[in-house]
Enzyme design. Structure first.
Site, mmCIF file in Angstrom:
data_model
loop_
_atom_site.group_PDB
_atom_site.id
_atom_site.type_symbol
_atom_site.label_atom_id
_atom_site.label_comp_id
_atom_site.label_asym_id
_atom_site.label_seq_id
_atom_site.Cartn_x
_atom_site.Cartn_y
_atom_site.Cartn_z
ATOM 1 N N PRO A 9 0.790 -1.236 0.000
ATOM 2 C CA PRO A 9 0.000 0.000 0.000
ATOM 3 C C PRO A 9 0.819 1.281 0.000
ATOM 4 O O PRO A 9 1.848 1.373 0.667
ATOM 5 C CB PRO A 9 -0.827 -0.108 1.282
ATOM 6 C CG PRO A 9 -0.136 -1.112 2.129
ATOM 7 C CD PRO A 9 0.513 -2.073 1.170
ATOM 8 N N ASN A 10 0.323 2.207 -0.768
ATOM 9 C CA ASN A 10 0.868 3.578 -0.892
ATOM 10 C C ASN A 10 2.154 3.658 -1.706
ATOM 11 O O ASN A 10 2.624 4.755 -1.994
ATOM 12 C CB ASN A 10 1.073 4.230 0.494
ATOM 13 C CG ASN A 10 -0.223 4.285 1.272
ATOM 14 O OD1 ASN A 10 -1.203 4.827 0.780
ATOM 15 N ND2 ASN A 10 -0.256 3.697 2.455
ATOM 16 N N ARG A 17 5.044 10.871 -2.664
ATOM 17 C CA ARG A 17 4.719 10.568 -1.275
ATOM 18 C C ARG A 17 5.948 10.826 -0.396
ATOM 19 O O ARG A 17 6.986 10.183 -0.592
ATOM 20 C CB ARG A 17 4.342 9.089 -1.194
ATOM 21 C CG ARG A 17 4.248 8.556 0.202
ATOM 22 C CD ARG A 17 4.243 7.032 0.214
ATOM 23 N NE ARG A 17 4.034 6.576 1.562
ATOM 24 C CZ ARG A 17 4.294 5.349 2.006
ATOM 25 N NH1 ARG A 17 4.755 4.442 1.167
ATOM 26 N NH2 ARG A 17 4.087 5.026 3.248
ATOM 27 N N TYR A 22 11.079 8.835 0.971
ATOM 28 C CA TYR A 22 11.044 7.813 -0.073
ATOM 29 C C TYR A 22 11.633 8.246 -1.422
ATOM 30 O O TYR A 22 11.634 7.471 -2.369
ATOM 31 C CB TYR A 22 9.590 7.339 -0.269
ATOM 32 C CG TYR A 22 8.992 6.736 0.985
ATOM 33 C CD1 TYR A 22 9.485 5.543 1.499
ATOM 34 C CD2 TYR A 22 7.947 7.363 1.662
ATOM 35 C CE1 TYR A 22 8.947 4.977 2.653
ATOM 36 C CE2 TYR A 22 7.402 6.808 2.821
ATOM 37 C CZ TYR A 22 7.907 5.623 3.309
ATOM 38 O OH TYR A 22 7.382 5.064 4.443
ATOM 39 N N ASN A 71 8.065 -5.699 -0.955
ATOM 40 C CA ASN A 71 7.954 -4.570 -0.027
ATOM 41 C C ASN A 71 6.481 -4.507 0.375
ATOM 42 O O ASN A 71 5.644 -3.969 -0.361
ATOM 43 C CB ASN A 71 8.398 -3.260 -0.676
ATOM 44 C CG ASN A 71 8.421 -2.113 0.331
ATOM 45 O OD1 ASN A 71 7.875 -2.229 1.425
ATOM 46 N ND2 ASN A 71 9.033 -1.004 -0.039
ATOM 47 N N ALA A 74 3.178 -0.867 4.725
ATOM 48 C CA ALA A 74 2.601 -0.840 6.078
ATOM 49 C C ALA A 74 2.127 -2.220 6.544
ATOM 50 O O ALA A 74 2.147 -2.513 7.753
ATOM 51 C CB ALA A 74 1.449 0.155 6.119
ATOM 52 N N GLU A 95 12.656 -9.671 1.519
ATOM 53 C CA GLU A 95 11.907 -8.505 2.021
ATOM 54 C C GLU A 95 12.738 -7.245 1.809
ATOM 55 O O GLU A 95 13.927 -7.237 2.147
ATOM 56 C CB GLU A 95 11.635 -8.710 3.524
ATOM 57 C CG GLU A 95 10.961 -7.522 4.182
ATOM 58 C CD GLU A 95 10.792 -7.727 5.699
ATOM 59 O OE1 GLU A 95 11.132 -8.823 6.212
ATOM 60 O OE2 GLU A 95 10.331 -6.789 6.352
ATOM 61 N N HIS A 97 12.801 -2.792 2.080
ATOM 62 C CA HIS A 97 12.204 -1.506 2.460
ATOM 63 C C HIS A 97 13.103 -0.398 1.955
ATOM 64 O O HIS A 97 14.341 -0.527 1.983
ATOM 65 C CB HIS A 97 12.037 -1.400 3.982
ATOM 66 C CG HIS A 97 11.135 -2.445 4.521
ATOM 67 N ND1 HIS A 97 9.770 -2.386 4.379
ATOM 68 C CD2 HIS A 97 11.403 -3.620 5.139
ATOM 69 C CE1 HIS A 97 9.240 -3.476 4.905
ATOM 70 N NE2 HIS A 97 10.209 -4.245 5.368
ATOM 71 N N ARG A 104 13.036 4.458 12.514
ATOM 72 C CA ARG A 104 11.759 5.171 12.504
ATOM 73 C C ARG A 104 10.909 4.765 13.714
ATOM 74 O O ARG A 104 11.434 4.256 14.694
ATOM 75 C CB ARG A 104 11.072 4.925 11.152
ATOM 76 C CG ARG A 104 11.955 5.375 9.976
ATOM 77 C CD ARG A 104 11.295 5.154 8.639
ATOM 78 N NE ARG A 104 10.099 5.990 8.510
ATOM 79 C CZ ARG A 104 9.181 5.813 7.549
ATOM 80 N NH1 ARG A 104 9.334 4.851 6.653
ATOM 81 N NH2 ARG A 104 8.129 6.602 7.498
#
Ligand code: DQA
Length: 138
Positions: A9-10, A17, A22, A71, A74, A95, A97, A104
């Site tokens: 998502p996103n 964004r 990012y 990825n 969220a 995985e 990111h 964070r």
């Protein structure tokens, strides 16, 4: 070598964004760069904002592709279902990111994906995807 990149998502909003987190490159532009850089790899890309569609794609490709670069965005931090899907398939999942999630908020320090992943690459910006592809080329 057939690899599927799956973005959660996103991540369709990459480029506009939170560019300070990012970056300002769209994933479509970056994907074209990856295709040029790895002509020997059959690269595909899927993005969805919907958890069930992401699980469906993992199941669909997860028994015959050579690798999945995931990825989960969220959903990484919330989705038992996506973690189970990663464990259920035979295709290895790396995985990734873009940001270093450990620098964070605390809720980003947990990953439901990592226990089933072959490895984790995070914090290198979009280059995290490049490094994940390289890991499959060994
Ligand atoms: C992300 C990190 C996640 O915590 C966040 O929810 C994202 C993107 C990353 O690539 O840095 O959407 O997965």
């Amino acid at each position: 070598m057939k690899l599927m990149i799956i973005n959660g998502p996103n991540l369709n909003l990459l480029g506009k964004r939170e560019p300070e987190v990012y970056g300002s490159t769209t994933f479509e532009d970056y994907f074209a760069e990856l295709q040029q850089k790895f002509p020997q790899v059959e690269l595909e890309y899927f993005q969805s904002n919907i958890e069930g569609e992401l699980i469906g794609k993992i199941q669909e490709v997860g028994f015959d592709y050579d690798g999945i670069v995931l990825n989960a965005a969220a959903y990484t931090h919330t989705s038992v279902g996506m973690g189970d899907a990663v464990k259920a398939v035979s295709t290895p999942v790396v995985e990734v990111h873009i940001s270093n999630t450990h620098q964070r908020e605390e809720y980003r320090h947990v990953s439901y994906i990592s226990p089933g992943a072959k490895g984790v690459i995070l914090g290198f910006g979009l280059q995290s995807y490049d490094l994940a592809i390289q890991s499959f080329l060994g």
